[in-house]
Design a protein around this motif. Structure first.
Motif, mmCIF file in Angstrom:
data_model
loop_
_atom_site.group_PDB
_atom_site.id
_atom_site.type_symbol
_atom_site.label_atom_id
_atom_site.label_comp_id
_atom_site.label_asym_id
_atom_site.label_seq_id
_atom_site.Cartn_x
_atom_site.Cartn_y
_atom_site.Cartn_z
ATOM 1 N N LEU A 1 49.116 -77.852 7.845
ATOM 2 C CA LEU A 1 48.448 -78.960 6.832
ATOM 3 C C LEU A 1 46.810 -78.819 6.884
ATOM 4 C CD1 LEU A 1 50.233 -82.227 7.643
ATOM 5 C CD2 LEU A 1 49.383 -81.751 5.513
ATOM 6 N N MET A 2 46.373 -79.092 5.571
ATOM 7 C CA MET A 2 44.994 -78.758 5.481
ATOM 8 C C MET A 2 44.287 -79.620 6.250
ATOM 9 S SD MET A 2 44.592 -78.489 1.402
ATOM 10 C CE MET A 2 45.807 -77.355 0.404
ATOM 11 N N ALA A 3 42.880 -79.300 6.585
ATOM 12 C CA ALA A 3 42.121 -80.299 7.561
ATOM 13 C C ALA A 3 41.750 -81.512 6.999
ATOM 14 C CB ALA A 3 40.827 -79.582 7.875
ATOM 15 N N ASP A 4 42.006 -81.636 5.474
ATOM 16 C CA ASP A 4 41.549 -82.927 5.021
ATOM 17 C C ASP A 4 43.135 -83.831 4.524
ATOM 18 O OD1 ASP A 4 42.668 -81.268 2.671
ATOM 19 O OD2 ASP A 4 41.067 -81.647 1.614
ATOM 20 N N GLY A 5 43.983 -82.952 4.937
ATOM 21 C CA GLY A 5 45.565 -83.724 4.820
ATOM 22 C C GLY A 5 45.851 -83.612 3.421
ATOM 23 N N LYS A 6 45.519 -82.975 2.453
ATOM 24 C CA LYS A 6 45.525 -83.277 1.019
ATOM 25 C C LYS A 6 46.674 -82.250 0.545
ATOM 26 C CE LYS A 6 41.411 -85.201 -0.830
ATOM 27 N NZ LYS A 6 40.253 -84.973 -0.682
ATOM 28 N N GLY A 7 47.060 -81.231 1.373
ATOM 29 C CA GLY A 7 48.012 -80.283 1.037
ATOM 30 C C GLY A 7 48.479 -79.271 2.418
ATOM 31 N N TRP A 8 49.156 -78.400 1.944
ATOM 32 C CA TRP A 8 49.498 -77.596 3.137
ATOM 33 C C TRP A 8 49.754 -76.009 2.789
ATOM 34 C CZ3 TRP A 8 53.194 -81.044 1.122
ATOM 35 C CH2 TRP A 8 54.081 -80.611 0.538
ATOM 36 N N ALA A 9 49.770 -75.357 3.648
ATOM 37 C CA ALA A 9 50.039 -73.945 3.532
ATOM 38 C C ALA A 9 51.372 -73.817 4.133
ATOM 39 C CB ALA A 9 49.093 -72.874 3.821
ATOM 40 N N SER A 10 52.525 -72.734 3.567
ATOM 41 C CA SER A 10 53.448 -72.293 4.438
ATOM 42 C C SER A 10 53.695 -71.169 3.930
ATOM 43 C CB SER A 10 54.850 -73.362 3.862
ATOM 44 O OG SER A 10 54.889 -73.066 2.304
ATOM 45 N N GLY A 11 54.201 -70.340 5.156
ATOM 46 C CA GLY A 11 54.458 -69.193 5.061
ATOM 47 C C GLY A 11 55.862 -68.840 5.221
ATOM 48 N N SER A 12 56.333 -67.773 4.489
ATOM 49 C CA SER A 12 57.915 -67.420 4.696
ATOM 50 C C SER A 12 58.196 -66.330 5.298
ATOM 51 C CB SER A 12 58.394 -67.392 3.234
ATOM 52 O OG SER A 12 58.206 -65.990 2.591
ATOM 53 N N ILE A 13 59.420 -65.897 5.712
ATOM 54 C CA ILE A 13 59.909 -64.695 6.356
ATOM 55 C C ILE A 13 59.577 -63.404 5.589
ATOM 56 C CG2 ILE A 13 61.373 -65.631 7.848
ATOM 57 C CD1 ILE A 13 63.494 -64.450 5.968
ATOM 58 N N GLU A 14 59.393 -63.535 4.219
ATOM 59 C CA GLU A 14 59.151 -62.793 3.231
ATOM 60 C C GLU A 14 57.823 -62.445 2.752
ATOM 61 O OE1 GLU A 14 58.863 -63.148 -0.181
ATOM 62 O OE2 GLU A 14 59.727 -61.236 -1.197
ATOM 63 N N GLY A 15 56.732 -62.210 3.611
ATOM 64 C CA GLY A 15 55.411 -62.021 3.315
ATOM 65 C C GLY A 15 54.724 -62.871 2.234
ATOM 66 N N ARG A 16 55.054 -63.984 2.178
ATOM 67 C CA ARG A 16 54.484 -64.667 0.950
ATOM 68 C C ARG A 16 53.877 -66.105 1.700
ATOM 69 N NH1 ARG A 16 55.668 -63.521 -4.650
ATOM 70 N NH2 ARG A 16 57.283 -62.088 -4.128
ATOM 71 N N ILE A 17 52.933 -66.473 1.026
ATOM 72 C CA ILE A 17 52.223 -67.956 1.469
ATOM 73 C C ILE A 17 52.082 -68.644 0.240
ATOM 74 C CG2 ILE A 17 50.241 -68.876 2.526
ATOM 75 C CD1 ILE A 17 49.468 -66.564 3.827
ATOM 76 N N ALA A 18 52.429 -69.963 0.375
ATOM 77 C CA ALA A 18 52.108 -70.951 -0.694
ATOM 78 C C ALA A 18 51.360 -72.008 -0.106
ATOM 79 C CB ALA A 18 53.925 -71.554 -0.959
ATOM 80 N N VAL A 19 50.613 -72.296 -1.221
ATOM 81 C CA VAL A 19 49.693 -73.531 -1.077
ATOM 82 C C VAL A 19 50.082 -74.835 -1.877
ATOM 83 C CG1 VAL A 19 47.398 -74.396 -1.285
ATOM 84 C CG2 VAL A 19 47.683 -71.906 -0.519
ATOM 85 N N ALA B 79 52.460 -67.419 11.600
ATOM 86 C CA ALA B 79 51.415 -68.424 12.078
ATOM 87 C C ALA B 79 50.520 -68.622 11.109
ATOM 88 C CB ALA B 79 50.609 -67.824 13.080
ATOM 89 N N LEU B 80 50.029 -69.828 10.856
ATOM 90 C CA LEU B 80 49.253 -70.343 9.943
ATOM 91 C C LEU B 80 48.268 -71.471 10.631
ATOM 92 C CD1 LEU B 80 51.194 -71.036 6.594
ATOM 93 C CD2 LEU B 80 49.449 -69.286 6.949
ATOM 94 N N ALA B 81 46.936 -71.490 10.305
ATOM 95 C CA ALA B 81 46.204 -72.429 11.039
ATOM 96 C C ALA B 81 44.999 -72.807 10.277
ATOM 97 C CB ALA B 81 45.675 -72.087 12.316
ATOM 98 N N TYR B 82 44.705 -74.140 9.899
ATOM 99 C CA TYR B 82 43.480 -74.493 9.086
ATOM 100 C C TYR B 82 42.439 -74.589 10.041
ATOM 101 C CZ TYR B 82 44.991 -74.867 4.349
ATOM 102 O OH TYR B 82 45.524 -74.627 3.264
ATOM 103 N N HIS B 83 41.282 -74.163 9.614
ATOM 104 C CA HIS B 83 40.017 -74.337 10.211
ATOM 105 C C HIS B 83 39.761 -75.976 10.050
ATOM 106 C CE1 HIS B 83 35.787 -74.208 11.402
ATOM 107 N NE2 HIS B 83 36.039 -73.026 12.225
ATOM 108 N N PRO B 84 39.336 -76.447 11.324
ATOM 109 C CA PRO B 84 39.337 -78.246 11.237
ATOM 110 C C PRO B 84 37.874 -78.482 10.656
ATOM 111 C CG PRO B 84 38.905 -77.310 13.582
ATOM 112 C CD PRO B 84 39.226 -75.961 12.701
ATOM 113 N N GLN B 85 36.896 -77.729 10.196
ATOM 114 C CA GLN B 85 35.867 -78.209 9.501
ATOM 115 C C GLN B 85 35.661 -77.556 7.977
ATOM 116 O OE1 GLN B 85 35.033 -77.411 13.021
ATOM 117 N NE2 GLN B 85 35.288 -79.364 13.156
#
Lengths: 339, 290
Positions: free
Chosen positions: A197-215, A249-255
């Motif tokens: 989840l984004m640090a501001d909680g407004k959305g998220w990023a997800s990654g799949s097993i097939e080399g793709r990231i969605a926002v 792995a995905l991680a949002y920077h908190p600031q």
């Protein structure tokens, strides 16, 4: 072999999860070797304290203080640890492995997700810790939580992504069927491997097993939904074949609200989702990136690198396990001023 | 769009992999390596490479060579042949380059950056620091010559604040000489006994370099174990896709492998959470007497 990162003593087998304490002074590492390891982030680094489980540990999180933690794994049990006394308490169990565990500090509840297709809500301070249990349509892979908006995101097999409100989960009674705020399907065509989840909680990023990231964005408003997008990442041309690696792995920077992604190709990238740009590509690690976690103060990125049993790593590197701390992320993750 | 690219002339200086020191000139680097790292400790001879030193030791002095001198921890091995900048592991080289570029970047942005990065200081090092560093180095060397004393015998008490197994020589805080990730894997874990009282059934994990994790099935009734590793079907990579299976995650398949498989304790012993809890409570009481 040298990397620019500070290395800590790694566990004996693959790293499954990393968690920082709220004061950023402690790091918990969950491993397939059946232990959780508590690192004090002092200089020079010291040996971790090791707490063993009867089976591989898949998830770990700190609780209300940096002296309490919760863990779960293949032994199906949810454990509470007290690091002052070294005591372990089993809160309860699932019917299958506990794949994800999240502490909601603002509600003082613990959420656990399992491959048995249930989401359980716990109040560790009470005598009967299990508050409620919710059946979901498929096996839970990961749970993400944003204190900013009190939203809980549950990603499952078959690309289900459900959005819950932490308050509703906290007040739900046992036996009550709780409707999620949203029942979504992942924007990616393949199995969801990671979510943040984004640090501001407004959305998220997800990654799949097939080399793709969605926002994607939480707001159901069509204007906000139109902004969602996906892009390809963690791919590599090896000997003329386009190799596609899982985004582990995905991680949002908190600031700064930019995010890091790590894949089985051994690369870590920093992305700015609003500028739709990659800000940084770190040099390749010798094995897959299993887990990433930013410290709450935003100064450090913990990196767990180990083979993920997904065919992506050479035979010879499969035994390599690395636990690293990158302390340049405050510079690397700062969004560039818009031109 | 209108963003100006900062034109930076960035030159990577020759550097020594063994001690991460930079040099103006490749020649100086070679001199440094000969005299600092590849010097024989039994005669005044200086060799060109680690391999040369090893052969020299074996043939001239008829003994196994001492670990290389003056290196960062973990880089004193003879397995990597380095001559100047040649032979440095590509991974290390790339990482060094990235680090130097980052440093150059931060130097340029010194005004904006919040100065968290500690750079090399070329000032005179205070005598106290030197003494401390020397003491640490001596301890390290003593530990190396006498491996038994590296790790203290099991403390009977709770393992809080165990001294670090690898004292590092960091004079500048934040600058970590790192042991290579391949080296110390899992030496210490088995050294620290878990505190009494909280131990779930599995107590021991024999750990060596790349040890298999503990076997989780200490069951006596083998008949119940019908599944074997061959039942775990992992789809091989297809068209470059490393994990073509869309029905199960890598972790789920991994969990089915024999070495990770977990069997619940037989009913009656510690099946329910309650009895599990009771057991841990009982142990707690026992621990109180200690």
């Amino acid at each position: 072999m040298s990397t620019g990162d500070q290395s800590l003593q790694p566990p004996a087998d693959g790293i499954s999860a990393l968690a920082f304490s709220a004061d950023s002074q402690r790091l918990l590492v969950a491993s397939w070797d059946g232990s959780i390891q508590l690192h004090e982030l002092t200089i020079p680094p010291t040996a971790p304290r090791i707490f063993t489980h009867p089976a591989a540990v898949l998830s770990v999180t700190f609780g209300s203080s940096s002296n309490t933690a919760f863990s779960g794994g293949l032994d199906k049990r949810v454990r509470e640890w007290n690091f002052e006394t070294g005591q372990c308490r089993v809160l309860g169990k699932h019917d299958d492995a506990v794949s994800s565990i999240v502490w909601c500090p603002e509600k003082q509840i613990l959420l656990t997700g399992s491959w048995d297709q249930t989401l359980k809500v716990w109040t560790p301070s009470s005598d009967s810790p299990l508050t409620s249990s919710h059946n979901l349509p498929n096996r839970i892979y990961s749970i993400a939580h944003s204190p900013a908006t009190s939203k809980v995101l549950v990603s499952m097999a078959h690309r289900h992504v459900w959005v819950f409100d932490a308050g509703a989960l906290a007040s739900a009674a046992q036996g009550q069927t709780l409707q999620p705020e949203q029942q979504r399907e992942s924007a990616l065509k393949f199995l969801t491997r990671s979510i943040a989840l984004m640090a501001d909680g407004k959305g998220w990023a997800s990654g799949s097993i097939e080399g793709r990231i969605a926002v994607e964005y939480v707001d159901p408003d069509p204007a906000a939904q139109a902004q969602k997008y996906a892009f390809r990442a963690h791919r590599q041309n090896v000997d003329g074949v386009d190799c596609v690696y899982p985004v582990n792995a995905l991680a949002y920077h908190p600031q700064y609200n930019t995010f890091a992604s790590g894949g089985s190709d051994g690369f870590i990238s920093i992305w700015d989702h609003s500028a739709k740009k990659r800000m940084k590509l770190y040099s390749k690690y010798p094995t897959a990136i299993s887990s990433l976690a930013f410290s709450p103060d935003g100064s450090k990125l913990a990196i767990g690198a180990s083979y993920e049993h997904d065919n992506a790593v050479n035979e010879s590197d499969r035994g390599t396990v690395m636990l690293l701390i990158k302390d340049t992320v405050n510079v690397d993750c700062k969004p560039k001023p818009k031109a | 769009m209108g963003k100006k690219k900062r034109t930076q002339v960035f030159v990577l200086k020759p550097w020594c992999w063994y001690c991460e020191r930079e040099f103006e000139d490749e020649k100086v680097l070679l001199q440094h390596q000969k005299s600092k790292h590849f010097k024989c400790q039994m005669c005044p001879r200086k060799l060109n490479t680690a391999g040369g030193l090893m052969v020299h030791s074996q043939q001239v002095h008829k003994c196994e060579p001492e670990p290389l001198t003056n290196t960062l921890p973990g880089r004193d091995g003879y397995d990597i042949e380095i001559f100047g900048m040649e032979g440095i592991p590509t991974n290390a080289l790339a990482e060094w380059r990235a680090r130097k570029e980052a440093e150059a970047g931060t130097a340029a942005l010194a005004a904006t950056a919040n100065g968290k990065r500690i750079r090399h200081s070329y000032n005179v090092i205070p005598e106290a620091d030197l003494i401390a560093a020397l003491a640490q180095h001596k301890a390290l060397m003593a530990a190396r010559n006498n491996p038994g004393s590296v790790f203290p015998p099991f403390p009977g008490s709770f393992p809080i604040g165990i001294p670090p197994p690898n004292p590092t020589l960091n004079r500048f805080p934040g600058e970590m000489p790192m042991p290579p990730p391949t080296l110390p894997t899992g030496m210490p874990p088995s050294m620290y006994p878990p505190p009494p009282g909280f131990q779930p059934p599995m107590a021991q994990n024999g750990i060596s370099g790349v040890a298999p994790p503990p076997t989780f099935v200490p069951q006596s009734n083998e008949a119940t174990k019908v599944l074997t590793t061959s039942d775990v079907v992992v789809e091989p990579p297809k068209d470059g896709v490393m994990w073509p299976d869309v029905t199960a995650s890598p972790a789920e398949k991994r969990a089915q492998q024999a070495r990770y498989r977990y069997q619940s304790p037989p009913p009656g012993s510690a099946e329910s959470a309650e009895s599990f809890e009771a057991a841990s409570r009982k142990r707690k009481a026992a621990a109180d007497f200690l």
